[in-house]
Design a protein around this motif. Structure first.
Motif: not given
Length: 169
Positions: A19-34, A106-112
């Motif tokens: 299943e595709r990862v949504g853009d908003q979720v991806l944005d949150q993950i990237l912000r965590a990296g930054f 990723i884990h905190g957002l319920g993903m793997g």
């Protein structure tokens, strides 16, 4: 989920639903990296999002430990900009901190997600630079495969008091 719970329950997920990862979720993950710390606040990381099926397949073919990428559907390739941070040790620490932040998000957002190493294996560095058309000065450090976990995975307690030392060895 609080931060300690996230740290203690995060596991490496290698089986995904596709299943595709949504853009908003991806944005949150990237912000965590930054948000990761970096030596002298140089922030030498560059994040390449890979969701093209052909590119994911090419990476999976080139990297023995990246076979799950096509089923994950999304990868974040973390590169270090050696022109910003020529000190390799700092660059690797900084990029690794960003990767860990993203894995926790990723884990905190319920993903793997799972960390797939590239550096210091020179053949992998060359292959990733070729596949991703990386410019000079970009060192591919690692890949995060991410997506919706196919099944939950129980965390393990990795605490080992034999590896703790106080004041002197």
């Amino acid at each position: 989920m609080d931060v300690l719970q996230a740290i203690m329950t995060r596991t490496s997920i290698r089986k995904f639903t596709g299943e595709r990862v949504g853009d908003q979720v991806l944005d949150q993950i990237l912000r965590a990296g930054f948000a990761a710390p970096s030596a002298h606040n140089v922030q030498p990381w560059q994040f390449m999002i890979v969701d093209d099926p052909d590119t994911l397949e090419a990476i999976a073919e080139a990297h023995t430990h990246a076979k799950m990428l096509p089923s994950a559907g999304t990868a974040i390739v973390v590169c270090g900009d050696t022109t910003l941070q020529p000190e390799l040790g700092f660059l690797l620490e900084d990029c690794s901190a960003a990767m860990q932040n993203m894995l926790l998000a990723i884990h905190g957002l319920g993903m793997g997600g799972v960390w797939i190493g590239i550096h210091p294996v020179e053949d992998l560095e060359v292959d990733m630079a070729r596949i991703l058309k990386l410019p000079g000065g970009m060192l591919p450090v690692g890949i995060i495969a991410l997506g919706h976990a196919k099944e939950p995975k129980e965390p393990r307690d990795k605490y080992n008091p034999e590896k703790i030392h106080y004041n002197q060895w």
